[in-house]
Design a protein around this motif. Structure first.
Motif, PDB file in Angstrom:
ATOM      1  N   GLN A  48      34.843  39.949  39.506  1.00  0.00           N
ATOM      2  CA  GLN A  48      36.231  39.509  39.151  1.00  0.00           C
ATOM      3  C   GLN A  48      36.508  40.257  37.687  1.00  0.00           C
ATOM      4  O   GLN A  48      37.778  40.282  37.182  1.00  0.00           O
ATOM      5  CB  GLN A  48      36.304  37.936  39.198  1.00  0.00           C
ATOM      6  CG  GLN A  48      37.540  37.443  38.805  1.00  0.00           C
ATOM      7  CD  GLN A  48      38.598  37.622  39.757  1.00  0.00           C
ATOM      8  OE1 GLN A  48      38.318  37.351  41.047  1.00  0.00           O
ATOM      9  NE2 GLN A  48      39.712  38.337  39.326  1.00  0.00           N
ATOM     10  N   GLY A  49      35.247  40.277  37.051  1.00  0.00           N
ATOM     11  CA  GLY A  49      35.516  40.750  35.595  1.00  0.00           C
ATOM     12  C   GLY A  49      35.797  42.056  35.539  1.00  0.00           C
ATOM     13  O   GLY A  49      36.604  42.384  34.720  1.00  0.00           O
ATOM     14  N   ILE A  51      37.715  43.527  37.930  1.00  0.00           N
ATOM     15  CA  ILE A  51      39.267  43.528  38.252  1.00  0.00           C
ATOM     16  C   ILE A  51      39.971  43.125  37.155  1.00  0.00           C
ATOM     17  O   ILE A  51      41.116  43.643  36.967  1.00  0.00           O
ATOM     18  CB  ILE A  51      39.418  42.614  39.451  1.00  0.00           C
ATOM     19  CG1 ILE A  51      38.822  43.077  40.742  1.00  0.00           C
ATOM     20  CG2 ILE A  51      40.820  42.375  39.891  1.00  0.00           C
ATOM     21  CD1 ILE A  51      38.433  42.241  41.803  1.00  0.00           C
ATOM     22  N   ASN A  52      39.583  42.118  36.107  1.00  0.00           N
ATOM     23  CA  ASN A  52      40.287  41.690  35.086  1.00  0.00           C
ATOM     24  C   ASN A  52      40.358  42.625  33.952  1.00  0.00           C
ATOM     25  O   ASN A  52      41.088  42.248  33.061  1.00  0.00           O
ATOM     26  CB  ASN A  52      39.742  40.209  34.576  1.00  0.00           C
ATOM     27  CG  ASN A  52      40.011  39.136  35.727  1.00  0.00           C
ATOM     28  OD1 ASN A  52      40.729  39.193  36.582  1.00  0.00           O
ATOM     29  ND2 ASN A  52      39.225  38.247  35.680  1.00  0.00           N
ATOM     30  N   GLY A  53      39.426  43.385  33.930  1.00  0.00           N
ATOM     31  CA  GLY A  53      39.235  44.578  32.896  1.00  0.00           C
ATOM     32  C   GLY A  53      38.466  44.009  31.623  1.00  0.00           C
ATOM     33  O   GLY A  53      38.135  44.769  30.933  1.00  0.00           O
ATOM     34  N   THR A  54      37.431  42.820  32.018  1.00  0.00           N
ATOM     35  CA  THR A  54      36.547  42.603  30.821  1.00  0.00           C
ATOM     36  C   THR A  54      35.344  43.205  31.136  1.00  0.00           C
ATOM     37  O   THR A  54      34.315  43.158  30.444  1.00  0.00           O
ATOM     38  CB  THR A  54      36.351  40.871  30.934  1.00  0.00           C
ATOM     39  OG1 THR A  54      36.038  40.623  32.329  1.00  0.00           O
ATOM     40  CG2 THR A  54      37.810  40.402  30.619  1.00  0.00           C
ATOM     41  N   ASP A  70      38.679  46.068  44.204  1.00  0.00           N
ATOM     42  CA  ASP A  70      39.828  44.759  44.258  1.00  0.00           C
ATOM     43  C   ASP A  70      39.121  43.522  45.116  1.00  0.00           C
ATOM     44  O   ASP A  70      37.911  43.400  44.931  1.00  0.00           O
ATOM     45  CB  ASP A  70      40.950  45.594  45.224  1.00  0.00           C
ATOM     46  CG  ASP A  70      40.687  46.062  46.344  1.00  0.00           C
ATOM     47  OD1 ASP A  70      39.634  45.457  47.013  1.00  0.00           O
ATOM     48  OD2 ASP A  70      41.310  46.979  47.110  1.00  0.00           O
ATOM     49  N   GLU A  71      40.076  42.538  45.393  1.00  0.00           N
ATOM     50  CA  GLU A  71      39.768  41.478  45.846  1.00  0.00           C
ATOM     51  C   GLU A  71      38.938  41.505  47.023  1.00  0.00           C
ATOM     52  O   GLU A  71      38.155  40.616  47.529  1.00  0.00           O
ATOM     53  CB  GLU A  71      40.798  40.598  46.083  1.00  0.00           C
ATOM     54  CG  GLU A  71      41.570  40.157  44.607  1.00  0.00           C
ATOM     55  CD  GLU A  71      40.864  39.262  43.740  1.00  0.00           C
ATOM     56  OE1 GLU A  71      40.067  38.461  44.370  1.00  0.00           O
ATOM     57  OE2 GLU A  71      41.171  39.009  42.554  1.00  0.00           O
TER      58      GLU A  71
END
Length: 411
Positions: A48-49, A51-54, A70-71
């Motif tokens: 998820q990080g 995907i979020n760019g973190t 992706d998801e």
């Protein structure tokens, strides 16, 4: 002689693949987004990080191996965690990405006896539908597991037609022969079968290979027990040997099966055995496996002689109770011309050790070698008891066999 030569080639092929170290590893399965040794909720969070760019993308982040992150990759990770994935993509021992349909139910292993023994140790013998003929003919410890399975030829050149008739999902093979098996891979792939080269007998990749197969078989807990067993005994060897001063390490003549054939630097027999077990090779100035001058051996005066043997050379290994043949070979070794002059013979430090004790549990084999070189450091350790524990825990059979001479209890 033909059979003996063939067995030596097989042993050389596997021993050359052996390296060292029971350290932390990265599990080479796509979905291991955070690149540790397991796939769990931490990977979903890490994904998820990404995907979020973190978080930065990692090599194994593309869990469903569709070229995108992706998801859907998070969904694949959750399926892997629950054991409900429809397919699993791994990196094989060569570094190729291989996608395998799940559940994995039909396996042919052409990786000698090491592959079949590992599948049996993982409790997955019911998934084997065919094995290398060598395993059936030469692995007495596996008789009860393999007795009804067909042989499919050799590890290097298997019987492709026999394999295709069995309709496996994967063909498990040695990494060593991969470059020679391009035709086999092409034929299998065209029939929807994946070739999976993955070595279970290499200590430096043992944990990853075992756990990768554990995931493919949904046997992660069993895989972890095998890893823990290896790590425990390798750690014992490493912790004790590192206390030795250089002058406390004996000068060793290492004989590779045949008379006056030694293994020097650049060979698995030397590089992955003697340094770890606290010995110094008297032929550290040669490269690889070579024949040496008998007179030079006498001049260099080894303090210990360790001769590796195999079952085809002298009747030994699993199921053997008669120590006569191995004792006779040891006497022949000791009574070579001029050997009465060397310290190893004078002090009764000549050992024959079967490489059958290696297989997919290098820790057992190394414990035999470490104990013979340093009996004072390992006076509380019985290599045969360790091997007995392995047989009982992972194959559910009794330990019966002759793997060394003299008997380790006398060391």
């Amino acid at each position: 002689m033909k059979g003996s030569a063939a067995m030596l080639m097989a042993l050389a092929g596997t021993l050359l693949c052996v390296l060292s170290s029971a350290e932390a590893f990265t599990l080479d399965i796509f979905g291991n987004a955070n690149m540790d040794d397991t796939i769990d909720e931490n990977d979903a969070v890490f994904m998820q990080g990404i995907i979020n760019g973190t978080n930065n993308p990692t090599e194994l982040a593309d869990a469903n191996y569709d070229g995108k992150i992706d998801e859907l990759d998070i969904a694949q990770i959750e399926l892997i965690i629950s054991g409900e994935e429809k397919e699993l993509t791994i990196l094989d021992g060569i570094g190729n990405a291989v996608t395998i349909p799940m559940p994995l139910e039909r396996i042919v292993s052409i990786a000698g006896s090491y592959g079949p023994e590992t599948f049996c140790a993982l409790g997955a013998q019911d998934k084997l539908i065919g094995v290398a003929s060598y395993a059936i003919e030469n692995s007495r410890q596996l008789d009860s597991f393999l007795k009804d399975l067909p042989g499919v030829g050799g590890s290097r050149e298997p019987d492709v037609e026999a394999i295709l008739k069995l309709k496996p999902q994967i063909v498990h093979s040695y990494e060593c022969y991969y470059d020679l098996q391009a035709g086999l891979k092409e034929t299998l792939t065209s029939s929807g079968i994946q070739l999976v080269p993955l070595d279970f007998h290499k200590p430096e990749n043992f944990s990853n290979a075992i756990m990768t197969m554990g995931y493919l078989l949904n046997k992660q807990d069993r895989a972890q027990k095998l890893i823990d067993f290896e790590d425990h005994y390798l750690d014992i060897i490493d912790e004790r040997v590192k206390t030795l001063k250089e002058e406390d390490k004996p000068k060793v003549y290492l004989e590779s099966y045949l008379d006056y054939r030694t293994a020097g630097p650049g060979s698995a027999e030397n590089d992955n055995v003697l340094p770890r077990c606290g010995g110094n090779n008297i032929f550290n100035d040669v490269s690889g496996v070579v024949y040496i001058d008998p007179e030079l051996l006498i001049q260099r005066n080894p303090e210990a002689v360790v001769r590796f043997i195999h079952d085809g050379q002298v009747f030994s290994g699993y199921g053997v109770t008669d120590v006569g043949p191995i004792e006779e070979l040891r006497e022949q070794t000791i009574n070579r011309s001029g050997w009465e002059k060397i310290d190893a013979v004078k002090n009764n430090h000549v050992y024959l050790i079967s490489t059958s004790a290696q297989s997919t549990h290098m820790s057992v084999f190394l414990m035999f070698v470490a104990k013979c070189l340093h009996p004072e450091l390992f006076n509380d350790v019985d290599p045969e008891q360790i091997y007995e524990d392995w047989f009982r825990k992972f194959l559910g059979i009794e330990y019966v066999g002759v793997y060394a001479n003299p008997s380790p209890e006398s060391w």
